[in-house]
Design an enzyme around this catalytic site. Structure first.
Site, PDB file in Angstrom:
ATOM      1  N   ARG A 237     -27.451  42.101   1.876  1.00  0.00           N
ATOM      2  CA  ARG A 237     -27.487  41.473   3.195  1.00  0.00           C
ATOM      3  C   ARG A 237     -28.566  42.137   4.038  1.00  0.00           C
ATOM      4  O   ARG A 237     -28.716  43.362   4.018  1.00  0.00           O
ATOM      5  CB  ARG A 237     -26.131  41.593   3.910  1.00  0.00           C
ATOM      6  CG  ARG A 237     -24.995  40.778   3.316  1.00  0.00           C
ATOM      7  CD  ARG A 237     -25.230  39.276   3.451  1.00  0.00           C
ATOM      8  NE  ARG A 237     -24.138  38.490   2.904  1.00  0.00           N
ATOM      9  CZ  ARG A 237     -24.051  38.083   1.653  1.00  0.00           C
ATOM     10  NH1 ARG A 237     -24.984  38.420   0.780  1.00  0.00           N
ATOM     11  NH2 ARG A 237     -23.006  37.356   1.259  1.00  0.00           N
ATOM     12  N   GLU A 266     -30.613  32.651   8.134  1.00  0.00           N
ATOM     13  CA  GLU A 266     -30.960  31.788   7.014  1.00  0.00           C
ATOM     14  C   GLU A 266     -30.522  30.355   7.285  1.00  0.00           C
ATOM     15  O   GLU A 266     -29.533  30.138   7.983  1.00  0.00           O
ATOM     16  CB  GLU A 266     -30.292  32.316   5.732  1.00  0.00           C
ATOM     17  CG  GLU A 266     -30.712  33.736   5.367  1.00  0.00           C
ATOM     18  CD  GLU A 266     -30.014  34.252   4.113  1.00  0.00           C
ATOM     19  OE1 GLU A 266     -29.222  33.490   3.520  1.00  0.00           O
ATOM     20  OE2 GLU A 266     -30.244  35.408   3.744  1.00  0.00           O
ATOM     21  N   HIS A 286     -32.645  33.751  -0.986  1.00  0.00           N
ATOM     22  CA  HIS A 286     -31.217  34.005  -1.189  1.00  0.00           C
ATOM     23  C   HIS A 286     -30.685  33.237  -2.397  1.00  0.00           C
ATOM     24  O   HIS A 286     -29.757  32.418  -2.301  1.00  0.00           O
ATOM     25  CB  HIS A 286     -30.410  33.648   0.058  1.00  0.00           C
ATOM     26  CG  HIS A 286     -29.105  34.396   0.122  1.00  0.00           C
ATOM     27  ND1 HIS A 286     -28.437  34.619   1.291  1.00  0.00           N
ATOM     28  CD2 HIS A 286     -28.344  34.978  -0.854  1.00  0.00           C
ATOM     29  CE1 HIS A 286     -27.326  35.297   1.052  1.00  0.00           C
ATOM     30  NE2 HIS A 286     -27.251  35.533  -0.248  1.00  0.00           N
TER      31      HIS A 286
END
Length: 328
Positions: A237, A266, A286
Site C-alpha cells: 500500500r 487509485e 495495482h
C-alpha cells in the site's frame, strides 16, 4: 433470488470464472467502469440487496449507504478500510469479508518478484529503447549475493523471501517481534534495528497491511539511509510510506531505484504523475492480485459468503453486532 451488484470488474472477468456458477439463480448486474460519485453510485445501486466489491476499488461511506435502502449485505475479501463498517452496523447491513489467514497471495508475491527483476535489469527501459531503434541503453545489476530486505514477514513477505533465497540472495527481515521469530525459525536473519535494515539492503520490499499503526511507517529518514544503488519495492500500500517521501528520496538519489504497484489514490489516470516520468522507477497499475487464478480463489470466498447469507447463516461477518438487528 437476490439482486446482486458487482462493481469495478474492469475487464468483465468474473462471469467467466468457474466460481461464478455459485451465483446461479440470483439476478446479477456487473459494472465494468469505475465511478465514485455518491449520486451516480446511489442511482446505480438503488435496487441492490447484495453488493460485491473488488478489493478497495470503491469507497463505501455513510452518505452512500444511507441512500441504499434495499442493501442487506456487502461481500468482499481482505481488509476493508474503504467501507464505513460503523455506518453499516447502524443501518443493519452485514459486512462479510474473508481474511484468508494462512493463504498466501502467490500472485502478489510473483508480481513483486517480477518488479524486482524488471527494475534491476532495466527491462521496461530497455524495451522502450529497442522499440525506438536503440540498442543496450544501460547496464543492469545481479541479485545473487545481494541482500534482500523483507519489511513485514507475513503471508506474502515469507513467500517473497523464499524467492530471494532461490536466487541466491541474503535475506534480512524487519517486522514485529512475532514475525521476526517466524523469520528466524524459517532460517532467515533478523535486522538488529530499523536503521541497519534500511542501510544494508540492496533490495527492500514492503509487505504490511495498511492500518493506523503502519501508516507512514517508512519515513524520509528511513529512505535517506538506503544505498544509492538500492531498490525499494512496494506492492502493498502506498500509505505505508510517508506522503511525498518516496518521490523526494528518489530525486535525492537514495534509494536509486523504485518499483511500485500501489498509489495514494487509485486509479491513477494522469499521464503526468511524477513517478511515471522517472527513468529509475518501474510502475504497474495495482495488478498484484489481478490474475485469473487469484480471482478464482478470492471470488470463491466472496460468493460463498453470499450463498451462506442466502441460507440464513452469514459467515466471516466483521460487524457481528448487526446480526441482532439485520435489515430484513
Amino acid at each position: 433470488m437476490m439482486k446482486i451488484s458487482i462493481l469495478d470488474d474492469y475487464h468483465d472477468t468474473l462471469r467467466t470464472l468457474e466460481c461464478y456458477k455459485k451465483l446461479a439463480g440470483h439476478e446479477v448486474k456487473i459494472w465494468n467502469d469505475h465511478i465514485q460519485e455518491v449520486d451516480a453510485l446511489a442511482e446505480r445501486l438503488q435496487d441492490t440487496e447484495v453488493l460485491v466489491l473488488i478489493r478497495e476499488r470503491t469507497e463505501i461511506r455513510k452518505p452512500l449507504l444511507q441512500r441504499l435502502k434495499r442493501l442487506k449485505l456487502i461481500s468482499q475479501r481482505s481488509v476493508y478500510p474503504h467501507i464505513d463498517v460503523d455506518a453499516c452496523t447502524e443501518l443493519g447491513i452485514i459486512v462479510s469479508s474473508s481474511q484468508h489467514a494462512g493463504t498466501p497471495s502467490y500472485a502478489a508475491a510473483e508480481l513483486t518478484w517480477a518488479l524486482v527483476l524488471a527494475a534491476m535489469r532495466q527491462v521496461p527501459q530497455q524495451m522502450s529503447a529497442l522499440k525506438a531503434g536503440k540498442w543496450q541503453i544501460g547496464v543492469g545489476n545481479d541479485l545473487r549475493g545481494k541482500t534482500l530486505g523483507i519489511y513485514g514477514y507475513g503471508r506474502i513477505g515469507s513467500v517473497v523471501a523464499g524467492y530471494g533465497k532461490a536466487f541466491g540472495m541474503n535475506i534480512l527481515v524487519w517486522a514485529r517481534e512475532g514475525s521476526l521469530n517466524r523469520a528466524r525459525s524459517d532460517g532467515f536473519a533478523a535486522a538488529r534495528n530499523k536503521d541497519q535494515f534500511f542501510s544494508e539492503c540492496d533490495v527492500l520490499s514492503l509487505h504490511m497491511r495498511l492500518v493506523e499503526a503502519t501508516r507512514g511507517i517508512v519515513t524520509s529518514q528511513d529512505l535517506a539511509r538506503m544505498k544509492s544503488t538500492a531498490l525499494l519495492v512496494n506492492t502493498s500500500r502506498a500509505g505505508l510510506i510517508e506522503p511525498g517521501a518516496l518521490l523526494a528520496a528518489l530525486k535525492a538519489g537514495r534509494p536509486g531505484l523504485a518499483a511500485v504497484d500501489v498509489y495514494e489514490e487509485e486509479p491513477v489516470l494522469d499521464v503526468n504523475y511524477p513517478l511515471f516520468s522517472m527513468d529509475n522507477v518501474v510502475c504497474t497499475p495495482h495488478i498484484g492480485y489481478v490474475t485469473r487464478d487469484e480471482y478464482e480463489v478470492q471470488f470463491s470466498d466472496i460468493f460463498d459468503q453470499i450463498v451462506a447469507y442466502a441460507a440464513g447463516t452469514p459467515i466471516n461477518v466483521v460487524n457481528p453486532q448487526v446480526l441482532k438487528s439485520p435489515k430484513l
